[in-house]
Write a protein that holds these residues in place. Structure first.
Motif, PDB file in Angstrom:
ATOM      1  N   LYS A 380       0.827  -1.215   0.000  1.00 10.17           N
ATOM      2  CA  LYS A 380       0.000   0.000   0.000  1.00 10.17           C
ATOM      3  C   LYS A 380       0.856   1.259   0.000  1.00 10.17           C
ATOM      4  CE  LYS A 380      -4.175  -1.909   2.138  1.00 10.17           C
ATOM      5  NZ  LYS A 380      -5.085  -1.877   3.306  1.00 10.17           N
ATOM      6  N   LEU A 381       1.975   1.203   0.715  1.00 12.10           N
ATOM      7  CA  LEU A 381       2.871   2.365   0.732  1.00 12.10           C
ATOM      8  C   LEU A 381       3.419   2.673  -0.658  1.00 12.10           C
ATOM      9  CD1 LEU A 381       4.987   1.771   3.986  1.00 12.10           C
ATOM     10  CD2 LEU A 381       3.237   3.528   3.630  1.00 12.10           C
ATOM     11  N   LYS A 385      -1.085   6.292  -4.772  1.00 15.45           N
ATOM     12  CA  LYS A 385      -1.515   7.351  -3.861  1.00 15.45           C
ATOM     13  C   LYS A 385      -0.465   7.645  -2.781  1.00 15.45           C
ATOM     14  CE  LYS A 385      -5.294   8.581  -0.729  1.00 15.45           C
ATOM     15  NZ  LYS A 385      -6.574   8.127  -0.138  1.00 15.45           N
ATOM     16  N   ASN A 386       0.168   6.604  -2.264  1.00 18.01           N
ATOM     17  CA  ASN A 386       1.054   6.777  -1.103  1.00 18.01           C
ATOM     18  C   ASN A 386       2.529   6.937  -1.446  1.00 18.01           C
ATOM     19  OD1 ASN A 386      -1.077   6.494   0.804  1.00 18.01           O
ATOM     20  ND2 ASN A 386      -1.005   4.268   0.527  1.00 18.01           N
TER      21      ASN A 386
END
Length: 598
Positions: A380-381, A385-386
């Motif tokens: 996710k990181l 987006k991140n």
């Protein structure tokens, strides 16, 4: 500098010896009194010796007995004179090795004095008895001198025993050596060549006087005190809440590395250098080091690490746990080498608890929650987006350190996280007592990493990394099939059993494996199917062939009634059971910490 300190300590030792001997007035008076009487005896013996040489004695029937008795008495007196001289030398010695040498000589002289007195007494008593029995008058000057000598030699014989009592010369000298050892052990340069030489000499002398146990106690007490002063950790004494404990993880990691790689490494070397020549091989050094390590904060440090591992899990804290594991892995080689022996059992137990809690390998062989959460978090990181935000944070952080941000920095961080996960998996796998389960566990986890293909994390790590995990997945799958089913098939080759019993043993073994392994998880359904197919290809043809041989044997024996009655499984039935092995990830959800059905 070290020589000056040693000289000052020796002066103190000399003063101690002198004062202790002066305190024991009774002993001193006895020795003084004995000494004056011995001088008297010596004078009389010289007179007697002179008399013996006179011609009128040569015709005496007692001549030979008197002449032979004088020699051992004179020898005992000369040894006593040597003892007194050595005691005076101890009070004026200004060098450690010289002092140790004098203590050694004093001990040997005292022992020689005792044996010389025993020999002289035997001669005197036997001679006096012989002379009395052969007509020598009771008031004969020679007989009177002999009886006086016997009384004083018995008193002189107790010199060695008095020297070993509290306040005695040898007891005080040995205490002085202990004091010197204590002072050396508290020096910063304790492991210098000069100090090491002196310590070995002191301990060798104390050991010769059966004082090694007490010497070890002194060593442990003083080195423990030194480490406790040097290695004071404030947060181990504080009451820290779970919310605050995360702030101490960095310091804990630093303290752990310092403790193992510097403090206890040094202490282990010191113990072995000092005690390697004493007692049974490694026994004394291990005992010393174990006692020191167990009482100087190592256990408390490990228990603090266990507190960290017990905290409520979150993605951030799971990453912190990986850092803790990285630290323990970094000191693993030194740890295994240092903390051996019986005295370190508790330290090793605490270490196992720290490394295994709460991350014991799942009982079903599945992927631990730690692994799935951390990889998902990292993925996710790295999402669209991140990742820009994360890169900006790293850029700012490096800017404060006057360093330039590059893409490789982020890749390096992610690689380190995955490397620590891999190390953790190896530790978990090795803790599995059942080899087949450890293979399923490793296969599942490598399969999990293969599943990162086409994800941001997988794309960052690259094809070669993903392909390597595919190879390892297939490798552990093959090991599992060979471990579990290869052993079972060997039952069909047991020539010591009849074919009937071999089939019965096979069926029983199959049931045990199926009962034990049917609840194990293979998380990827495609992988599960491939393993089941491999098991079928390995087991069923061999079983079918053996079964056919058994049926042919029954036909040849004309035992048509037994045909098929002893068979628990047909080849088709065996195939169906094998294909139904294992649970898939979707089949059941297990808690990866306790193995219970949620």
């Amino acid at each position: 500098m070290a020589e000056t300190k040693s000289l000052e300590r020796l002066k103190a030792m000399r003063s101690l010896l002198k004062s202790e001997m002066e305190k024991t007035k009774t002993s001193s008076l006895v020795l003084e009194k004995t000494g004056s009487k011995l001088e008297e005896i010596n004078t009389k013996l010289l007179s007697l010796e002179a008399d013996v040489k006179v011609d009128r004695w040569r015709s005496s029937p007692f001549f030979d007995h008197i002449r032979y008795t004088i020699a051992p008495v004179s020898a005992a007196l000369r040894v006593f004179a040597t003892v007194q001289e050595l005691e005076r030398d101890l009070m004026s010695c200004n060098e450690v090795l010289g002092y140790v040498s004098d203590v050694k000589c004093l001990g040997e002289a005292l022992k020689l004095l005792t044996s010389s007195c025993v020999l002289a007494l035997n001669w005197l008593e036997e001679t006096t008895k012989f002379l009395s029995e052969n007509g020598m008058p009771e008031d004969h000057p020679c007989g009177l001198r002999f009886r006086t000598s016997i009384k004083l030699l018995k008193e002189l014989q107790m010199t060695e025993a008095r020297a070993y009592r509290r306040g005695g010369s040898l007891h005080t000298a040995l205490e002085s050596l202990e004091t010197e050892l204590e002072m050396i052990l508290e020096e910063e340069e304790v492991l210098s060549e000069y100090n090491l030489r002196d310590m070995k000499a002191i301990i060798k002398r104390l050991d010769a006087h059966t004082m090694l146990t007490n010497c070890v106690h002194v060593y442990i007490k003083n080195r423990t005190r030194v480490i406790q002063k040097r290695f004071e950790i404030d947060y181990l004494k504080k009451t820290i809440t779970e919310a605050d404990i995360e702030g101490y993880i960095g310091q804990w990691r630093l303290d752990m590395e310092i403790a193992v790689k510097e403090i206890y490494e040094f202490e282990s070397n010191l113990c072995y250098e000092v005690y390697k020549d004493f007692g049974e091989e490694e026994h004394v050094p291990l005992r010393c080091f174990g006692a020191i390590a167990s009482n100087t904060g190592m256990l408390q440090l490990l228990r603090f690490g266990s507190r960290i591992s017990k905290c409520r899990k979150s993605p951030a804290k799971l990453l912190k746990l990986l850092e803790c594991f990285s630290t323990m892995d970094n000191v693993r080689t030194e740890f295994n080498r240092l903390f051996r022996g019986e005295q370190c059992l508790e330290i090793r137990r605490e270490t196992r608890e720290l490394l295994q809690r709460p991350n014991c390998p799942p009982l079903d062989g599945g992927v631990p929650k730690l692994v799935s959460v951390v990889t998902e978090y990292c993925d996710k990181l790295l999402g669209d987006k991140n990742k820009p935000v994360l890169s900006k944070i790293l850029e700012i952080d490096l800017g404060w350190k006057n360093e330039k941000y590059q893409e490789e920095v982020l890749i390096g961080h992610m690689y380190n996280i995955l490397r620590e996960i891999a190390l953790n998996l190896d530790a978990w796998s090795s803790s599995n007592k059942e080899t087949a389960l450890s293979y399923i566990f490793m296969m599942n986890n490598h399969s999990h990493f293969c599943g990162l293909r086409e994800t941001p994390l997988g794309l960052m790590m690259g094809e070669s990394w993903l392909n390597a995990h595919e190879k390892y997945r297939d490798y552990y799958a093959a090991l599992y099939v060979k471990e579990s089913w290869g052993k079972l098939l060997s039952l069909l080759n047991n020539k010591a059993q009849t074919m009937k019993r071999a089939l019965q043993a096979f069926a029983k073994g199959f049931d045990e494996i199926y009962r034990k392994q049917s609840h194990w998880v293979v998380e990827d359904e495609k992988v599960r199917w491939r393993i089941c197919e491999a098991m079928v290809r390995m087991v069923v043809p061999r079983y079918k062939s053996y079964l056919q041989s058994y049926i042919m044997f029954l036909v040849e024996e004309g035992d048509h009634k037994s045909h098929g009655k002893d068979l628990k499984y047909t080849p088709k039935g065996l195939e169906m059971k094998l294909k139904a092995m294992f649970k898939s990830k979707e089949g059941a959800e297990y808690s990866h910490f306790d193995g219970n059905m949620d």
